[in-house]
Design an enzyme around this catalytic site. Sequence first.
Site, mmCIF file in Angstrom:
data_model
loop_
_atom_site.group_PDB
_atom_site.id
_atom_site.type_symbol
_atom_site.label_atom_id
_atom_site.label_comp_id
_atom_site.label_asym_id
_atom_site.label_seq_id
_atom_site.Cartn_x
_atom_site.Cartn_y
_atom_site.Cartn_z
ATOM 1 C CB SER A 85 -1.066 -0.232 1.058
ATOM 2 O OG SER A 85 -2.009 -0.814 0.635
ATOM 3 C CG ASP A 93 -9.767 -3.538 8.210
ATOM 4 O OD1 ASP A 93 -10.473 -4.804 8.473
ATOM 5 O OD2 ASP A 93 -8.768 -2.947 7.064
ATOM 6 C CG HIS A 100 -8.366 -8.154 -4.688
ATOM 7 N ND1 HIS A 100 -7.188 -7.825 -5.789
ATOM 8 C CD2 HIS A 100 -8.388 -8.140 -3.508
ATOM 9 C CE1 HIS A 100 -6.413 -8.238 -4.333
ATOM 10 N NE2 HIS A 100 -7.614 -7.646 -3.041
#
EC number: 2.1.1.-
Length: 386
Positions: free
Chosen positions: A207, A254, A292
């Site tokens: 990232s 998260d 994904h």
Amino acid sequence: MAEIPTSSNPSDDPETQKLNGNEEDYDHHHDEDPESDDENYEYALQIAEMLPFPMVMQTAIELDLLGIIATAGPDRQLSAAEIAAALPAAGNPDAPAMLDRMLYLLATYSVVTCTAVDGGASGGVVRKYGLAPVAKYFVSNEDGVSLGALISLNQGQAFLASWSKLKEAVLEGGIPFNKVHGMDVFHYQGTDPRFNKIFNKAMYGQSTYIIKKIVRRYKGFENIQRLVDVGGGLGHTLRVITSNYPSIKGINFDLPHVIQHAPTIPGVEHVGGDMFESIPNGDAIFMKCILHDWSDEHCLKTLKNCYKALPRKGKVIVVQMNMIEEPQTTPLAKAISQLDVCLMTQSPGGKERTRREFQTLAEAAGFAEFNPVCHVAGFWVMEFLK
């Protein structure tokens, strides 16, 4: 006198083939280009024996071989003996020879450079190794990250064990990772602290590279006041974004077991939760390499929650690789396809998608416009506009 070899099968004789009406097959067989056939066989050998490369790469990461070469200085090359001398407690007298063979393999893949010099009184040659251009991505940079952590994740036992169940999954259904561990990869993170640490480090490393490039090229962060990073991990992506756009208030969203390890970041609030239940409100929502991991049904559930969390004219900024509909042989096409198959073995319905498939998801979730904005280091930045 040497015995002349003969065929045990009369039909193998050229004249017999002609008499039997097989002259065309005989001519076709003997018209085959020997050099082309040799190349095909050599490629088949490479495929059959390809396992050592990822294994040697993993060992090179663990021993920091590329880091040792980098420390010697730009454009420097070191012998295997010099590299072995820099290893901690390298008491094995065979270490230089072993390293030489490993680095030789890496040189055939253009990970390192190699120059053979005269060995002098010892005879033979001494090979010296330097860093090829790609090697910089496997050496810790100024942020302390590299793609080496991604290799460690993929070569770790948790993921490696999944491949043993791929045949079973094809024939019987199910997800290989779940068959081995009894749960999906994201819940498994909460049960295995070591795996969780490696996973987060790998995601952080990748990232960091990508988001720095995105911030330089993508201008869509301008005028955003509140940005929610869904699946933001430890918050490092928002750290980069908010440092470049200080007026943005970042919400790092998260799972709770991920958020509990997140460091304090100025301008960023860490929020635990489940994206399939609800998502914090924001002017815009950012998702990098999240969709994904999930099936179309899961993606739609998440995107609909994004839609609810956005104001009119709000947007979801999706960063993903785009699968090409017809296979190609470029390094990027291979990387995307490899990741796609990894997702098949590890994620609940995860897959890489084509641009058309992303547009279909955006429209099905209710978004008014789908806008692929820019391409950055293999990734597409796409906007889903409400």
